[in-house]
Write an enzyme that holds these catalytic residues in place. Structure first.
Site, mmCIF file in Angstrom:
data_model
loop_
_atom_site.group_PDB
_atom_site.id
_atom_site.type_symbol
_atom_site.label_atom_id
_atom_site.label_comp_id
_atom_site.label_asym_id
_atom_site.label_seq_id
_atom_site.Cartn_x
_atom_site.Cartn_y
_atom_site.Cartn_z
ATOM 1 N N LYS A 76 8.311 -35.528 -16.487
ATOM 2 C CA LYS A 76 9.056 -34.409 -17.059
ATOM 3 C C LYS A 76 8.499 -33.042 -16.649
ATOM 4 C CE LYS A 76 10.925 -36.704 -21.159
ATOM 5 N NZ LYS A 76 11.101 -36.617 -22.622
ATOM 6 N N ASP A 112 16.346 -32.920 -24.707
ATOM 7 C CA ASP A 112 15.566 -33.408 -25.847
ATOM 8 C C ASP A 112 15.665 -32.468 -27.045
ATOM 9 O OD1 ASP A 112 14.615 -35.759 -24.716
ATOM 10 O OD2 ASP A 112 12.831 -34.808 -23.873
#
Length: 290
Positions: A76, A112
């Site tokens: 990420k 997210d």
């Protein structure tokens, strides 16, 4: 050949997830359910990808016509230098979990944060927004939650981590937000617990039955909420402990499905309904519990 099963065609939109490991991921099943629900000609596959091969794999997928991918541990943050465009929210968070391959390169986003907020509001309402929140952990997931809670107007964010220096470093990356870094110890947390509206576990504790001995849930206000972003198992020791004390609980499955729905929308332009998909996954995970 059966024609009553909605299978993808040779012209399907192809997406997937990159991680190391990635074989445990529920995302391929989740996105298949999204595709069937929305009638999309869509394929989603896991791509096990070592850190040393990330750039090579991304180039190959783009050359093969893949529409986009999700990224999970450990990619990420490592992917950031490989992107052509980074959405403002992803840049602020410092992590990307969703890529779209466009004509001018790879575009990075982070679903997210909005996924977490939608799941939290759906399962716990909005009462937590008026009181301080405690986040356990200071990694990539915690960064997304910090951004989400800041955008929701939480008046104070407490960031507790075993490595206090990392908690301070993460807090300094959000200078516009009211963040206080704390050591993840009972002594450091105890004075703050009675005034909290929300506790969020962003560590891996709970995956294998680990508890949180530093966190005395008896000190929490009965109106508080406890969230664990771990979704497998659904009922982590933290979730069970909070339930036994009458606290509102939010497991990690809602966040998984909500962020996945946002990624699906970025790739296809169609927003699925996450609730029935979450219920299907919840039934399956519950059946796996001994």
């Amino acid at each position: 050949m059966r024609t009553d099963i909605p299978l993808p065609s040779g012209a399907a939109t192809v997406c997937g997830i990159l991680g190391d490991p990635v074989g445990h991921s529920l995302s391929p099943w989740m996105h298949r359910l999204f595709a069937v629900q929305t009638g999309q000609d869509f394929v989603y596959a896991p791509f096990p990808t070592a850190s040393t091969n990330l750039g090579l794999v991304l180039a190959g997928l783009r050359a093969a016509g893949v529409r986009g991918v999700n990224l999970t541990i450990p990619h990420k943050e490592a992917v950031l230098p490989l992107l052509t465009h980074i959405a403002p929210a992803a840049a602020a968070i410092g992590a990307v979990n969703t890529l779209r391959f466009e004509a001018d390169g790879a575009h990075g986003d982070n679903t997210d944060a909005p996924g977490f907020l939608r799941a939290l509001r759906r399962h716990a309402g909005d009462d937590w927004t008026a009181r301080p929140a405690l986040i356990l952990g200071a990694g990539g997931a915690a960064r997304a939650i910090v951004h989400a809670l800041g955008s929701a107007g939480v008046p104070e964010i407490l960031l507790a981590n075993r490595d206090l220096a990392r908690a301070h470093s993460t807090a300094q990356d959000f200078p516009q937000l009211p963040i206080q870094a704390l050591a993840l110890t009972a002594e450091a947390l105890r004075p703050h617990l009675p005034r909290l509206g929300l506790v969020v576990n962003c560590t891996a504790r709970g995956l294998h039955g680990e508890t949180h001995p530093e966190l005395d849930l008896d000190l929490l206000d009965g109106a508080g909420s406890v969230c664990d972003i771990v979704y497998n198992p659904l009922h982590t020791p933290l979730i069970r402990a909070a339930q036994s004390r009458g606290l509102r609980v939010v497991d990690g499955l809602g966040m998984l499905v909500e962020q996945g729905a946002e990624s699906f929308f970025l790739w296809t332009g169609t927003m699925p309904d996450p609730e029935p998909v979450e219920e299907r996954l919840r039934q399956w995970l519950s059946a796996q519990t001994p």
